[in-house]
Design a protein around this motif. Structure first.
Motif, short mmCIF file in Angstrom:
data_model
loop_
_atom_site.label_atom_id
_atom_site.label_comp_id
_atom_site.label_asym_id
_atom_site.label_seq_id
_atom_site.Cartn_x
_atom_site.Cartn_y
_atom_site.Cartn_z
N SER A 154 -7.60 9.78 9.97
CA SER A 154 -7.31 9.33 11.33
C SER A 154 -7.54 7.83 11.41
N GLY A 155 -6.49 7.10 11.71
CA GLY A 155 -6.63 5.65 11.74
C GLY A 155 -5.49 4.99 12.47
N GLU A 156 -5.49 3.68 12.46
CA GLU A 156 -4.47 2.89 13.15
C GLU A 156 -4.17 1.65 12.33
N GLY A 206 -11.77 1.81 14.49
CA GLY A 206 -12.27 2.75 13.50
C GLY A 206 -13.67 2.44 13.01
N LYS A 207 -14.26 3.41 12.34
CA LYS A 207 -15.59 3.24 11.73
C LYS A 207 -15.51 2.28 10.55
#
Length: 364
Positions: free
Chosen positions: A27-29, A73-74
């Motif tokens: 899950s990311g961008e 994001g982390k």
């Protein structure tokens, strides 16, 4: 990814990054830090689903920081938008970040070597030399200081307080991570020839100098302290030798060696002042031994030693002027006495300025 007029390659970069996320179920961008593109790069990025952040302050570092700081994001992986990075093979970075590393650097020299992927001077001179200097100054073990492909824990990034606007951003992130004792590692990565046809933004010699200048300015020990100590030691040995064993053909070097003592001493004073100022201004992280500077050196101690040096030097000068000896004998004592007196004056002035900087530090 930072961007400035990358319409030729930005679509390919974004597509590869999105494909990596999809293929690995991450899950990311994709965030683009746009630095004022006029070729439609922003619209191309938006059309592919990337998020575009308008960064007004010019420079590679500014655009990179703008994109990283906007990322949600982390973990954050940064890359250039010239289609030279292997954006579909990022799992080595992700794995190291998941293992607990704060900064994961790409190493282009350990990856697959592709012809024309890096200019000759960059591959065999610029990057190796600057990486060697960076490792020497900051005790890191990174063999490719300037790879644009790197991963970082977002929380760790927020502790760095990065300020660089230009290409030296690549060095700053490694240097500050090292100074804050973050966990750093590197992984092999492949670099490809840039996909664009226009000239690259990177300028070999000006940007190489910016990197070197940054490394020097962020390491007062190597810029001032070590050269000063070496110069002072050599000058002291030479001066003592010339005074103890004076020879007609060598005494002409006494003014030179004595002056070098003063210059070496100035280097050491500049180290202390630069260290305090840079720390107070948050340009470099506060080291573990920083407070010891004010613990072991005080205004009173500096004034006492300085006045004693002036007193001793002045007494020696008076003796030189009153002594009824040969000019040769006077000269070998006169010059060191004058330098010794000057050192006392310098120490007193330094002590006052040092204390002023200390007051600013305590106030903060």
């Amino acid at each position: 990814m930072p961007c400035l007029n990358e319409a030729e390659t930005i679509e390919s970069c974004i597509a590869k990054a999105l494909n990596f996320l999809k293929e690995n179920n991450i899950s990311g961008e994709v965030v683009i830090g746009d630095n004022g593109s006029t070729d439609g790069s922003q619209n191309l990025a938006l059309a592919l689903g990337a998020r575009v952040v308008d960064v007004k302050e010019k420079g590679y570092g500014s655009a990179s920081r703008g994109a990283i700081e906007a990322a949600q994001g982390k973990y954050v992986i940064t890359a250039d938008t010239d289609d030279s990075h292997d954006l579909e093979n990022l799992m080595p970075f992700v794995k190291k970040l998941r293992e607990g590393y704060d900064l994961v650097m790409g190493n282009r020299f350990k990856g697959e070597k592709i012809e024309n992927s890096m200019p000759f001077l960059h591959r065999y001179l610029g990057n190796p030399v600057l990486s060697f200097i960076g490792n020497l100054f900051f005790k890191t073990k990174i063999n490719d200081f300037h790879c644009g492909l790197r991963g970082i824990n977002k929380k760790a990034y927020q502790t760095l307080d990065l300020k660089s606007t230009g290409m030296e951003f690549a060095s700053e992130i490694v240097v500050k991570a090292s100074m804050l004792n973050l966990k750093i590692t590197e992984v092999p990565t492949t670099v490809f020839p840039a996909g664009r046809t226009r000239k690259a933004h990177l300028r070999t010699f000006p940007d190489g100098w910016r990197h070197l200048r940054f490394l020097l300015l962020y390491s007062p020990k190597w810029l001032f302290l070590f050269p000063g100590l070496l110069l002072l030691l050599i000058a002291l040995i030479a001066t003592v030798y010339l005074v103890v064993k004076p020879e007609d053909n060598l005494i002409k070097w006494l003014p030179v060696s004595s002056s070098l003592i003063l210059i070496g001493f100035q280097f050491i004073l500049f180290y202390a002042l630069t260290k305090i100022y840079a720390t107070n201004q948050n340009l470099i992280p506060r080291g573990k031994n920083y407070n010891n500077l004010f613990k072991y050196f005080t205004l009173e101690k500096g004034l006492l030693v300085g006045f004693l040096m002036i007193l001793g030097g002045s007494a020696s000068l008076i003796y030189c002027f009153l002594a009824e000896t040969s000019s040769f004998e006077v000269l070998k004592l006169l010059i060191p006495s004058a330098i010794f007196t000057a050192l006392g004056v310098q120490l007193i002035l330094f002590s006052f300025f040092f204390s002023i900087l200390g007051l600013v530090d305590k106030k903060e």
